[in-house]
Write an enzyme that holds these catalytic residues in place. Structure first.
Site, PDB file in Angstrom:
ATOM      1  N   LYS A 192       0.860  -1.194   0.000  1.00 45.00           N
ATOM      2  CA  LYS A 192       0.000   0.000   0.000  1.00 45.00           C
ATOM      3  C   LYS A 192       0.886   1.229   0.000  1.00 45.00           C
ATOM      4  O   LYS A 192       1.683   1.439   0.920  1.00 45.00           O
ATOM      5  CB  LYS A 192      -0.901  -0.005   1.231  1.00 45.00           C
ATOM      6  CG  LYS A 192      -1.703   1.277   1.436  1.00 45.00           C
ATOM      7  CD  LYS A 192      -2.442   1.271   2.769  1.00 45.00           C
ATOM      8  CE  LYS A 192      -3.073   2.621   3.067  1.00 45.00           C
ATOM      9  NZ  LYS A 192      -3.723   2.650   4.413  1.00 45.00           N
ATOM     10  N   ASP A 197      -2.560  10.677   3.221  1.00 46.50           N
ATOM     11  CA  ASP A 197      -3.956  10.275   3.405  1.00 46.50           C
ATOM     12  C   ASP A 197      -4.706  11.324   4.220  1.00 46.50           C
ATOM     13  O   ASP A 197      -4.614  11.371   5.441  1.00 46.50           O
ATOM     14  CB  ASP A 197      -4.028   8.917   4.113  1.00 46.50           C
ATOM     15  CG  ASP A 197      -5.458   8.431   4.262  1.00 46.50           C
ATOM     16  OD1 ASP A 197      -6.342   8.959   3.549  1.00 46.50           O
ATOM     17  OD2 ASP A 197      -5.695   7.528   5.079  1.00 46.50           O
ATOM     18  N   LYS A 204      -9.996  13.186   7.927  1.00 53.66           N
ATOM     19  CA  LYS A 204      -9.406  12.964   9.246  1.00 53.66           C
ATOM     20  C   LYS A 204      -9.326  14.281  10.009  1.00 53.66           C
ATOM     21  O   LYS A 204      -9.375  15.368   9.425  1.00 53.66           O
ATOM     22  CB  LYS A 204      -7.988  12.392   9.098  1.00 53.66           C
ATOM     23  CG  LYS A 204      -7.895  11.012   8.468  1.00 53.66           C
ATOM     24  CD  LYS A 204      -6.435  10.607   8.340  1.00 53.66           C
ATOM     25  CE  LYS A 204      -6.270   9.250   7.681  1.00 53.66           C
ATOM     26  NZ  LYS A 204      -6.697   8.152   8.550  1.00 53.66           N
ATOM     27  N   ASP A 215       1.564   6.580   5.454  1.00 54.90           N
ATOM     28  CA  ASP A 215       0.573   5.619   4.965  1.00 54.90           C
ATOM     29  C   ASP A 215       1.063   4.859   3.735  1.00 54.90           C
ATOM     30  O   ASP A 215       0.336   4.051   3.171  1.00 54.90           O
ATOM     31  CB  ASP A 215      -0.747   6.323   4.670  1.00 54.90           C
ATOM     32  CG  ASP A 215      -1.945   5.443   4.967  1.00 54.90           C
ATOM     33  OD1 ASP A 215      -1.793   4.454   5.718  1.00 54.90           O
ATOM     34  OD2 ASP A 215      -3.040   5.720   4.441  1.00 54.90           O
ATOM     35  N   ASP A 274     -11.975   7.052   3.746  1.00 56.94           N
ATOM     36  CA  ASP A 274     -10.755   6.850   4.530  1.00 56.94           C
ATOM     37  C   ASP A 274     -10.413   5.373   4.684  1.00 56.94           C
ATOM     38  O   ASP A 274      -9.425   5.026   5.321  1.00 56.94           O
ATOM     39  CB  ASP A 274     -10.909   7.504   5.917  1.00 56.94           C
ATOM     40  CG  ASP A 274      -9.583   7.671   6.626  1.00 56.94           C
ATOM     41  OD1 ASP A 274      -8.543   7.701   5.943  1.00 56.94           O
ATOM     42  OD2 ASP A 274      -9.577   7.763   7.870  1.00 56.94           O
ATOM     43  N   GLU A 276      -9.365   3.613   2.228  1.00 60.20           N
ATOM     44  CA  GLU A 276      -8.869   3.615   0.847  1.00 60.20           C
ATOM     45  C   GLU A 276      -7.796   2.580   0.590  1.00 60.20           C
ATOM     46  O   GLU A 276      -7.604   2.139  -0.540  1.00 60.20           O
ATOM     47  CB  GLU A 276      -8.360   5.018   0.467  1.00 60.20           C
ATOM     48  CG  GLU A 276      -6.927   5.342   0.870  1.00 60.20           C
ATOM     49  CD  GLU A 276      -6.663   5.321   2.369  1.00 60.20           C
ATOM     50  OE1 GLU A 276      -5.532   5.006   2.769  1.00 60.20           O
ATOM     51  OE2 GLU A 276      -7.595   5.620   3.151  1.00 60.20           O
ATOM     52  N   ARG A 278      -7.510  -0.561   1.348  1.00 58.07           N
ATOM     53  CA  ARG A 278      -7.992  -1.849   0.833  1.00 58.07           C
ATOM     54  C   ARG A 278      -8.459  -1.731  -0.615  1.00 58.07           C
ATOM     55  O   ARG A 278      -8.409  -2.702  -1.369  1.00 58.07           O
ATOM     56  CB  ARG A 278      -9.106  -2.376   1.735  1.00 58.07           C
ATOM     57  CG  ARG A 278     -10.365  -1.537   1.784  1.00 58.07           C
ATOM     58  CD  ARG A 278     -11.203  -1.771   3.019  1.00 58.07           C
ATOM     59  NE  ARG A 278     -10.576  -1.226   4.219  1.00 58.07           N
ATOM     60  CZ  ARG A 278     -11.113  -1.300   5.437  1.00 58.07           C
ATOM     61  NH1 ARG A 278     -12.285  -1.896   5.608  1.00 58.07           N
ATOM     62  NH2 ARG A 278     -10.509  -0.773   6.483  1.00 58.07           N
TER      63      ARG A 278
END
Length: 427
Positions: A192, A197, A204, A215, A274, A276, A278
């Site tokens: 990933k 993010d 967030k 991230d 959020d 995202e 996956r």
């Protein structure tokens, strides 16, 4: 300038250094005082943090050090900004430590990079160039960027990244030491790579966003692991797939209520922008499955739920394949890294229901509700063959603040275990 040496001693420190002192100093350096013949890694880490606070430019480890003691020192001594250099003790493990530390430095520096300087394309490029520098002609790669992702059907990476002015990118890298273009792929690593993010429209908080440069820790970790494997002389054909995007808000960003249709026909309702990670990993896992490799490992800073369950000390391990899970845990134990199994069963794929699609990408509640880490793994299971698949939720990849044992920032924990898994795995 004289060398600053650090040595170990089983003798107590002189009383002048304080009662039960674990660290004392000499004219040429410092002594870490161990209470017994055990490895005492935590004590060494705590001493390393204190020494790191002196802003030394370099240290030399001298005397009798076990490999794991040297590694524990390095983990804690290597600060995020202008880290000091380490000269290893003259032991049989010196070359191995140099290889591992080089991979650690690359991984940490990549994760700690400011997000302005690390766009999705830059992340993919830097990973590819580093691996190319290690593997030479054995490494080839291609990148799919921006609108080309949409045209080729990689809609998870495309949609998560389309809100940014800097386009998303998918790196597919092939390390093939066999010299045979038709050689089977032995393993695929999927990472990933969310370079920043914001949470998208499920935005967030400011505090929650502060560390979100990390991230892409999954992408950095699997890259570091492959680089270490190459340095160790791996003769296996291994592919790397990085799913890179910035998750930002704009008039072109993906939205709550959108339904994405993946290459394999699975439809996904977006109930949380959020969640995202996956969505981008789904593309990487489908691409990995297409290779027919008997081992697929994905790594991601995927869920806050894993951090709630494990703190920042362990990485979570998920698999529907008992053999693969046990081999991953065995590899981690051999490398003295903390991995811990968390639940994943077939029913977890159904734990994020949607009235408008085959599944949602989360549950419409804070943190995805109870069992969020397992539900995320269940979502991913829709896009990968279960045999030989291991999902790592990297709860221990990053520290938002320094502790008595670890510096602030990226840890690179896991690179040694993944490299060991690549070496030892048998289907």
């Amino acid at each position: 300038m004289a060398e600053f040496t650090v040595s170990l001693s089983r003798n107590s420190a002189e009383a002048v250094w304080g009662e039960s002192a674990k660290l004392s100093f000499t004219e040429s350096g410092a002594i870490i005082h161990l209470p017994d013949d055990k490895l005492n890694e935590r004590l060494i880490q705590q001493a390393a943090r204190k020494l790191d606070g002196l802003s030394l430019p370099a240290v030399t480890l001298s005397g009798d050090w076990h490999k794991e003691q040297q590694w524990a020192f390095a983990l804690s001594f290597t600060r995020a900004r202008k880290p000091a250099s380490i000269k290893w003790a003259e032991t049989a493990d010196k070359e191995a430590l140099e290889q591992e530390y080089s991979a650690l430095l690359f991984t940490r520096q990549l994760v700690n990079e400011t997000p302005e300087d690390l766009s999705p394309e830059t992340l993919a490029t830097r990973a590819a160039q580093w691996l190319k520098s290690l593997g030479g002609d054995k490494v080839t790669y291609s990148m799919t960027v921006g609108e080309d992702l949409k045209e080729q059907g990689w809609i998870g990476i495309y949609n998560v990244g389309r809100g940014s002015e800097r386009p998303p990118a998918m790196l597919v890298l092939d390390y093939n030491p066999t010299g045979n273009a038709d050689a089977p792929v032995d393993a695929v690593l999927v990472g990933k790579g969310i370079t920043f993010d914001s949470g998208g429209y499920s935005i967030k908080s400011s505090e929650g966003m502060l560390d979100m440069k990390c991230d892409m820790g999954g992408a950095a970790t699997v890259t570091g692991a492959l680089g270490l494997s190459i340095s160790q002389g791996s003769e296996k054909r291994i592919q790397l797939i990085l799913c890179c995007a910035e998750n930002l808000i704009s008039g072109h960003a993906y939205k709550l209520g959108d339904v994405l249709t993946y290459k394999n026909g699975v439809t996904v309702e977006v109930v949380n922008t959020d969640a995202e990670g996956r969505l981008v990993l789904a593309d990487g896992l489908m691409a990995a499955t297409e290779t027919g490799a008997p081992l697929i490992i994905d790594a991601a800073t995927l869920t806050g739920a894993a951090v709630v369950a494990l703190g920042s000390d362990y990485h979570g391990v998920f698999s529907l394949d008992d053999n693969a899970r046990e081999q991953m845990l065995k590899a981690a134990k051999a490398e003295n890294e903390r991995f811990w199994p968390l639940p994943l069963e077939d029913f977890h794929a159904e734990r994020c229901p949607s009235a408008f699609a085959d599944t949602a990408n989360s549950r419409p509640m804070k943190g995805g509700g109870g069992g969020g880490a397992s539900n995320a793994a269940g979502f991913l299971s829709r896009f990968v063959k279960p045999e030989g698949w291991v999902h790592l939720d990297l709860a221990a990849a990053y520290h938002g603040g320094a502790t008595s044992e670890m510096p602030v920032g990226a840890t690179a924990k896991g690179i040694r275990s993944i490299a060991r898994m690549l070496k030892d795995f048998s289907a």
